[in-house]
Design a protein around this motif. Structure first.
Motif, PDB file in Angstrom:
ATOM      1  N   SER A   1       0.752  -1.251  -0.178  1.00 32.47           N
ATOM      2  CA  SER A   1      -0.171   0.090  -0.072  1.00 32.47           C
ATOM      3  C   SER A   1       0.932   1.188  -0.081  1.00 32.47           C
ATOM      4  CB  SER A   1      -0.969  -0.047   1.154  1.00 32.47           C
ATOM      5  OG  SER A   1      -1.982  -0.753   0.957  1.00 32.47           O
ATOM      6  N   SER A   2       1.825   1.093   0.770  1.00 36.15           N
ATOM      7  CA  SER A   2       2.721   2.728   0.771  1.00 36.15           C
ATOM      8  C   SER A   2       3.545   2.595  -0.344  1.00 36.15           C
ATOM      9  CB  SER A   2       3.776   2.210   2.142  1.00 36.15           C
ATOM     10  OG  SER A   2       4.551   1.297   1.923  1.00 36.15           O
ATOM     11  N   TYR A   3       3.927   1.584  -0.935  1.00 40.14           N
ATOM     12  CA  TYR A   3       4.557   1.738  -2.200  1.00 40.14           C
ATOM     13  C   TYR A   3       3.662   2.212  -3.435  1.00 40.14           C
ATOM     14  CZ  TYR A   3       7.034   0.363  -6.534  1.00 40.14           C
ATOM     15  OH  TYR A   3       7.727   0.505  -7.844  1.00 40.14           O
ATOM     16  N   LEU A   4       2.354   1.598  -3.663  1.00 41.91           N
ATOM     17  CA  LEU A   4       1.505   2.201  -4.483  1.00 41.91           C
ATOM     18  C   LEU A   4       1.136   3.696  -4.133  1.00 41.91           C
ATOM     19  CD1 LEU A   4      -0.913  -0.762  -4.754  1.00 41.91           C
ATOM     20  CD2 LEU A   4       1.145  -0.192  -6.251  1.00 41.91           C
ATOM     21  N   LYS A   5       1.090   4.044  -3.169  1.00 42.76           N
ATOM     22  CA  LYS A   5       0.825   5.436  -2.762  1.00 42.76           C
ATOM     23  C   LYS A   5       1.930   6.134  -3.137  1.00 42.76           C
ATOM     24  CE  LYS A   5      -2.560   4.933   1.210  1.00 42.76           C
ATOM     25  NZ  LYS A   5      -2.426   4.959   2.746  1.00 42.76           N
ATOM     26  N   GLU A   6       2.957   6.137  -3.101  1.00 48.12           N
ATOM     27  CA  GLU A   6       4.202   6.587  -3.535  1.00 48.12           C
ATOM     28  C   GLU A   6       4.293   6.752  -4.865  1.00 48.12           C
ATOM     29  OE1 GLU A   6       8.921   6.104  -3.252  1.00 48.12           O
ATOM     30  OE2 GLU A   6       7.954   6.312  -1.299  1.00 48.12           O
ATOM     31  N   ILE A   7       3.988   5.714  -5.737  1.00 49.63           N
ATOM     32  CA  ILE A   7       4.289   5.641  -7.294  1.00 49.63           C
ATOM     33  C   ILE A   7       3.108   6.346  -8.005  1.00 49.63           C
ATOM     34  CG2 ILE A   7       5.947   3.879  -7.227  1.00 49.63           C
ATOM     35  CD1 ILE A   7       3.406   1.878  -8.319  1.00 49.63           C
TER      36      ILE A   7
END
Length: 271
Positions: A125-131
């Motif tokens: 989730s945190s990775y998808l929010k960043e990209i």
């Protein structure tokens, strides 16, 4: 005196003779060679010193045990996050045997088509929010059926379910579809894609490739393609370490993904 002399001389000679005889006998005993054991006499052997001969099968098993396995190597190696260079290198290695130099150059992707890779500190989730910080807006504007905005590619159905559960904080009201073969017939997935608007697809490259091939999944509206790159299975293999999965990944990339990347309408991410 003469008799006395002879009577004293006799025992003297007798005693001396006995001593000399005794000494000679002792010398003979000391210097006499020890007889060599007969050749027919078998020397006793201790059972535990006798090594049984290895059969051909046992020798092969021994060699196999000594051979290093990929899991042993991976277990001892330091985990490093995947990079765009890793993907580019794997593509060249995969196609080098049957492509010309010019064709291999065409496989090169510009740096601009790659999103920031996961540095192993992110949850999904945190990775998808960043990209994809503007995901909510993209989701609202997407209304095209038989397509998705984001594809997440992994190695198995079980892993796909884990990823779907772990993206709850990111997906919000997004419609997520399972795109794998286990317990799901492809006809069911074709019907769902035709009837519903789907935002996120999570699955295996083989099933996704088949849906694209049948025309059930259009890749043109796709904006993000994320590989579950760094995760390892029980044998410590990544997605691209499994030969059949790696083959399907590269076949999928050639089904329009590479051209979309070069046109910069599609971005690639390595989670």
């Amino acid at each position: 005196m003469g008799m006395t002399f002879h009577s004293m001389e006799f025992p003297f000679e007798t005693s001396d003779g006995e001593e000399e005889g005794g000494d000679a006998a002792m010398m003979q005993q000391e210097t006499a060679p020890v007889p060599a054991p007969s050749r027919k006499t078998k020397q006793p052997k201790e059972c535990f010193l006798i090594q049984p001969k290895e059969t051909k099968g046992e020798a092969t098993k021994t060699r196999r045990r000594k051979k290093k396995k990929i899991t042993d190597v991976l277990a001892k190696s330091e985990r490093k996050p995947g990079t765009p260079e890793d993907l580019q290198k794997l593509m060249k290695d995969y196609y080098s045997s049957n492509r010309s130099v010019i064709e291999l150059e065409e496989l090169n992707l510009p740096d601009s088509c790659f999103l920031k890779a996961n540095d192993l500190t992110h949850s999904l989730s945190s990775y998808l929010k960043e990209i994809c910080p503007k995901w909510a807006k993209l989701r609202k504007n997407h209304s095209e059926k038989k397509s998705v905005l984001m594809l997440i590619i992994c190695s198995s159905a079980i892993r796909a379910l884990e990823l779907i559960r772990s993206m709850t904080a990111f997906k919000g009201d997004s419609k997520v579809m399972k795109l794998f073969a286990k317990h799901i017939k492809i006809q069911e997935q074709v019907k769902l894609l035709e009837k519903r608007v789907v935002h996120l697809g999570v699955g295996t490259p083989g099933r996704i490739k088949e849906l694209v091939k049948q025309g059930a999944l259009n890749l043109n509206p796709l904006k993000f393609l994320v590989f579950d790159w760094n995760w390892r299975d029980q044998k410590l293999r990544r997605l691209v370490d499994i030969p059949e999965i790696r083959k399907e990944v590269f076949e999928l990339l050639e089904m329009g993904v590479l051209s979309l990347c070069k046109s910069e309408s599609l971005k690639l991410g390595l989670f």
